[in-house]
Design an enzyme around this catalytic site. Structure first.
Site, PDB file in Angstrom:
ATOM      1  N   GLY A   9     -29.778  10.695  31.230  1.00  0.00           N
ATOM      2  CA  GLY A   9     -28.759  11.692  30.767  1.00  0.00           C
ATOM      3  C   GLY A   9     -29.018  12.987  31.804  1.00  0.00           C
ATOM      4  CB  ALA A  10     -30.463  13.421  34.967  1.00  0.00           C
ATOM      5  CB  SER A  11     -24.639  13.152  34.938  1.00  0.00           C
ATOM      6  OG  SER A  11     -24.585  12.761  33.714  1.00  0.00           O
ATOM      7  NE  ARG A  12     -21.239  14.829  31.278  1.00  0.00           N
ATOM      8  CZ  ARG A  12     -21.122  14.838  29.953  1.00  0.00           C
ATOM      9  NH1 ARG A  12     -21.086  15.832  29.391  1.00  0.00           N
ATOM     10  NH2 ARG A  12     -21.211  13.561  29.424  1.00  0.00           N
ATOM     11  CG  ASP A  66     -25.017   2.094  26.994  1.00  0.00           C
ATOM     12  OD1 ASP A  66     -25.835   2.996  26.553  1.00  0.00           O
ATOM     13  OD2 ASP A  66     -24.269   1.716  26.566  1.00  0.00           O
ATOM     14  CB  SER A 155     -32.002  17.869  17.880  1.00  0.00           C
ATOM     15  OG  SER A 155     -31.016  18.786  17.344  1.00  0.00           O
ATOM     16  CE1 TYR A 168     -27.162  14.653  18.608  1.00  0.00           C
ATOM     17  CE2 TYR A 168     -28.003  16.613  17.053  1.00  0.00           C
ATOM     18  CZ  TYR A 168     -27.799  15.970  18.189  1.00  0.00           C
ATOM     19  OH  TYR A 168     -28.576  16.828  19.229  1.00  0.00           O
ATOM     20  CE  LYS A 172     -31.059  14.206  19.210  1.00  0.00           C
ATOM     21  NZ  LYS A 172     -31.362  14.094  20.773  1.00  0.00           N
TER      22      LYS A 172
END
Ligand code: NAP
Length: 264
Positions: A9-12, A66, A155, A168, A172
C-alpha cells in the site's frame, strides 16, 4: 549493496510516507499498490528523488498486487526476489476502512469479509511467505549482523471500540496478535517483529471525517494537538529499520500524539 524493503500500500497515504523516509535512509524499495498505478509511479519517482537529495542512490520499483489474494501475494514476493535478490524489511501497511460506517447491529457480512481479508489475512500470509524467505537468507548469511525486520501498521482501533466500524477494529485487534505470534516464532531465526500503531493520520482514509477530527483534536483528543502525518509513521519505521531497537521484538510503537494514555 543497499538493504531492500517491501512496503504494501505504498502508492498513497501512510505507505507513501514510509517509502519516502526509507528512500532517504538508502533502502531499495518494492512498492506495492492495489489499483492506483499513477499514484504508485509518482511515489516511485519521488522516492528516487528524495534519496538523491539525501546523497543516496536507490532503486525503487512498483508492483500491483491485491494482498488479500493468494496468487497476487505469491507474485509480489517473487517480484521482490527477482528484482532485489534480498529482503531486509517487510512493511505490512496496506489496509482499508469500511466503505460505509455502519452500526454493528446492522453492518454487513460482505464488509466484514472484505476488511478481514485485506487488513488481516493478507498481512498474515504475506508475513508467512516473507518470513520463510528471510529464514532462508539468514542461513545463507545475507544479513551480516543487521537483523531482518517485519513491521506491521496497526491502529489505535486495536483497542478503541468504534461501534460504527466494528469490522475495522476487529481486523486491527487481530493484527496486534499477528505481531506477537511472529515475534515469538521468528526470534530464534534473528528476525525482529514490531507493530507501529498510528493515531489519527491525515490521508485519503480520514478525509471524509476531517471536520469531526479537526474538532476533536482541537478539544484535546490527543495531548499533542495536531493531526499525524504519514512522515511521522515513516520516521518510526526508519528507526526500526536502522536497528535502533536491537533488543526488542513483539513491541508496539505508539505514533499517536499520546492518544493511548489514560488521562484524568
Ligand atoms: P489510504 O490513504 O487509503 O491508502 C491505502 C493504501 O493501501 C493505498 O496505497 C492502496 O493502494 C493500498 N491498498 C488498499 N487495498 C489494498 C489491497 N487489497 N492490496 C494492496 N494494497 C491495497 O490509507 P492510509 O490512511 O494510508 O492507511 C494505511 C494503513 O494505515 C492502513 O492499514 C490503515 O488501516 C492504517 N491506519 C491509518 C490511520 C489513519 O488515520 N489514516 C490510522 C491508523 C492506522 P491504491 O492506491 O492502489 O488504492
Amino acid at each position: 549493496m543497499n538493504p531492500a524493503a517491501l512496503v504494501t500500500g505504498a502508492s498513497r497515504g501512510i505507505g507513501r510516507g514510509i517509502a519516502l523516509e526509507l528512500a532517504q535512509a538508502g533502502f531499495d524499495l518494492a512498492l506495492n499498490y492495489a489499483g492506483n498505478r499513477e499514484a504508485a509511479e509518482q511515489t516511485r519517482r519521488d522516492c528516487v528523488e528524495a534519496a538523491r537529495e539525501n546523497a543516496k542512490n536507490i532503486r525503487a520499483e512498483i508492483c500491483q498486487a491485491d494482498i488479500s489474494n493468494t496468487t497476487d501475494r505469491q507474485r509480489l514476493v517473487q517480484f521482490t526476489r527477482d528484482t532485489f535478490k534480498r529482503l531486509d524489511l517487510l512493511v505490512n501497511n496496506a489496509g482499508l476502512a469500511p466503505t460505509v460506517r455502519a452500526d454493528i447491529l446492522e453492518a454487513s457480512e460482505e464488509s466484514f469479509d472484505l476488511l478481514i481479508n485485506v487488513n488481516l489475512k493478507g498481512p498474515y500470509f504475506l508475513t508467512q511467505a516473507v518470513a520463510n524467505w528471510m529464514i532462508e537468507q539468514t542461513r545463507q548469511g545475507v544479513y551480516k549482523g543487521a537483523p531482518p525486520k517485519i513491521v506491521t501498521v496497526g491502529s489505535i482501533s486495536a483497542y478503541t471500540a468504534s461501534t460504527n466500524r466494528g469490522d475495522y477494529c476487529v481486523s486491527k485487534a487481530g493484527l496486534a496478535m499477528l505481531t506477537r505470534l511472529y515475534a515469538a516464532r521468528l526470534a530464534e531465526h534473528g528476525i525482529l517483529v514490531y507493530e507501529i500503531r498510528p493515531g489519527v493520520i491525515a490521508t485519503d482514509m480520514t478525509e471524509s471525517v476531517k471536520e469531526k477530527y479537526d474538532k476533536l483534536i482541537a478539544e484535546g483528543l490527543t495531548p499533542i494537538r495536531r493531526w499525524g502525518n504519514p512522515g511521522d509513521i515513516g520516521k518510526a519505521v526508519v528507526a526500526v529499520a536502522l536497528n535502533y531497537f536491537p533488543f526488542s521484538t513483539g513491541d508496539v510503537l505508539n505514533v499517536d500524539g499520546g492518544f493511548h494514555m489514560r488521562r484524568l
